[in-house]
Design an enzyme around this catalytic site. Structure first.
Site, mmCIF file in Angstrom:
data_model
loop_
_atom_site.group_PDB
_atom_site.id
_atom_site.type_symbol
_atom_site.label_atom_id
_atom_site.label_comp_id
_atom_site.label_asym_id
_atom_site.label_seq_id
_atom_site.Cartn_x
_atom_site.Cartn_y
_atom_site.Cartn_z
ATOM 1 N N TRP A 102 -5.243 -24.035 -5.670
ATOM 2 C CA TRP A 102 -6.187 -22.937 -5.403
ATOM 3 C C TRP A 102 -5.459 -21.666 -5.010
ATOM 4 C CZ3 TRP A 102 -10.060 -23.847 -8.062
ATOM 5 C CH2 TRP A 102 -10.615 -25.128 -8.143
ATOM 6 N N ASP A 169 -9.274 -18.106 1.954
ATOM 7 C CA ASP A 169 -10.176 -18.913 1.136
ATOM 8 C C ASP A 169 -10.534 -20.137 1.972
ATOM 9 O OD1 ASP A 169 -11.401 -20.643 -0.607
ATOM 10 O OD2 ASP A 169 -9.758 -20.717 -2.065
ATOM 11 N N LYS A 193 -19.860 -26.884 -0.858
ATOM 12 C CA LYS A 193 -19.298 -27.995 -0.065
ATOM 13 C C LYS A 193 -20.040 -28.064 1.268
ATOM 14 C CE LYS A 193 -15.150 -26.838 -2.475
ATOM 15 N NZ LYS A 193 -15.159 -27.788 -3.589
HETATM 16 N N1 PMP Z 1 -10.838 -22.568 -3.495
HETATM 17 C C1 PMP Z 1 -10.914 -23.835 -3.071
HETATM 18 C C2 PMP Z 1 -10.175 -24.233 -1.835
HETATM 19 C C3 PMP Z 1 -11.697 -24.750 -3.772
HETATM 20 O O1 PMP Z 1 -11.770 -26.014 -3.358
HETATM 21 C C4 PMP Z 1 -12.371 -24.324 -4.930
HETATM 22 C C5 PMP Z 1 -13.232 -25.248 -5.773
HETATM 23 N N2 PMP Z 1 -13.665 -26.328 -5.289
HETATM 24 C C6 PMP Z 1 -12.248 -23.007 -5.340
HETATM 25 C C7 PMP Z 1 -11.489 -22.154 -4.594
HETATM 26 C C8 PMP Z 1 -12.944 -22.505 -6.572
HETATM 27 O O2 PMP Z 1 -14.267 -22.368 -6.281
HETATM 28 P P1 PMP Z 1 -15.377 -21.975 -7.371
HETATM 29 O O3 PMP Z 1 -15.528 -23.155 -8.257
HETATM 30 O O4 PMP Z 1 -16.580 -21.691 -6.511
HETATM 31 O O5 PMP Z 1 -14.899 -20.774 -8.096
#
Ligand code: PMP
Length: 358
Positions: A102, A169, A193
């Site tokens: 991520w 994030d 989540k």
């Molecule tokens: N950052 C983290 C820590 C995640 O776990 C996720 C997806 N689960 C994301 C970003 C991406 O999120 P999204 O699918 O809402 O774009």
């Protein structure tokens, strides 16, 4: 009556049952209005009340002053925040802590707007720890970190102090613990989540940093416009926000301190089993283990069919590891009950006794 399922999915993931009940009612008849939540106008007073309560609750739970901070419910997922953060705030250099996939994706987007400096990385050990030593570089536009890496199961147990603008994030551990949210100039989280269903992304931003925006930014990607328009520059995702509000009320009632304590209890039970069961091994270094996403492997992959069969029989679902890592990952988000962790532990014990009998 169908068998009880224990939902360990990483996201979209388990939410409190009361939310399913209340949102179901709201789809048929929202607050006795005769209209469905799916058909009310985002400009209606009913929705305005929902939205302002949700936005206020976020700041209230995070113990942030609404004069100083603004909370926004945007769209495009946390992935859009990867680029919005840099588009709005990266002009020279920004520092990123790389704790895996991520953060890596956030860095990739940021590179389109300025110079990205990797302040630390745990890539050398396949991201199984949180780096502790950072290149200390002054005058960064901001430092970005991922508080919890959903894929690898690592979590910053305390937030390091960089004496610079800090952006996080928090997609997979927002409101899972009682931390000082005021250390951040901006934090964001995809809802799917600990907050609600997929479809909205929470952004909390310190209003003061808006002054730092120096370039022309398309309206939908411009934080200033979203703040000025009270997070309603375009049609907000009404239903997702309503579900988030219901969950935020539950979070507020329970309190972050109690939520954190229960989350720790759940994680301790599972890590204890991983450490003491000869058939399993943890993926992450002990001190950096996430209380949200517990990653582990079988010591012998030949036992995977047995383990998965037992899990299926007992209603344990969603424990397969991320496709990029393999193994197993049990996500223990706020709504997951301790009893579900105990069922998973029972499955693990059953594997061990079966294997030992062989
Ligand atoms: N950052 C983290 C820590 C995640 O776990 C996720 C997806 N689960 C994301 C970003 C991406 O999120 P999204 O699918 O809402 O774009």
């Amino acid at each position: 009556m169908s068998k009880k399922l224990h939902n360990f999915n990483a996201g979209p993931s388990i939410l409190p049952k009361s939310i399913f009940e209340k949102t179901s009612k709201s789809i048929l008849n929202f607050n006795e209005s005769g209209l469905s939540i799916l058909e009310i106008s985002h400009r209606s007073n009913e929705f305005k009340d929902i939205f302002s309560e949700a936005r206020e609750l976020v700041l209230n739970i995070a113990k942030l002053d609404s004069n100083e901070y603004s909370s926004l419910f945007l769209q495009g997922g946390a992935s859009t925040q990867f680029l919005m953060v840099a588009y709005n705030f990266l002009y020279n250099n920004a520092g990123y802590i790389n704790t895996g996939s991520w953060s890596d994706k956030a860095m990739k987007e940021a590179k389109l707007f300025g110079n990205v400096i990797e302040l630390a990385s745990s890539k050398d050990k396949n991201y199984n720890y949180i780096p502790k030593n950072y290149n200390n570089i002054s005058d960064l536009d901001y430092v970005h970190l991922t508080t919890n890496n959903t894929i690898y199961g690592t979590q910053f147990k305390s937030i390091p102090n960089f004496n610079q603008s800090l952006i996080a994030d928090m997609s997979s551990d927002i409101f899972s613990r009682d931390i000082d949210y005021s250390v951040f100039d901006l934090f964001y989280a995809g809802a799917q989540k600990n907050l609600g269903p997929a479809g909205t992304t929470l952004v909390v931003i310190k209003k003061e940093i808006i002054k730092k925006i120096q370039r022309q930014i398309p309206s939908m990607l411009n934080y200033k416009i979203h703040i000025d328009k009270d997070s309603s520059f375009n049609t907000p995702p009404v239903f997702s926000i309503y579900a988030c509000l219901l969950n935020l009320r539950e979070i507020k009632t329970k309190g972050l301190e109690n939520i954190e304590s229960d989350n720790k209890t759940k994680a301790d039970i599972l890590y204890d089993e991983i450490d003491n069961n000869s058939c399993f091994v943890g993926f992450v270094e002990n001190e950096d283990r996430s209380n949200m996403n517990v990653t582990f492997n079988l010591t012998d992959n030949n036992n995977s069919k047995i383990f998965e069969k037992i899990c299926k029989e007992r209603g344990v679902i969603g424990i397969n590891g991320h496709r990029s890592v393999g193994g197993y990952r049990a996500s223990l988000y706020n709504a997951l009950q301790i009893g579900s962790v105990e069922v998973l532990v029972t499955c693990m014990k059953e594997v061990e006794s079966l294997i030992n009998k062989k």
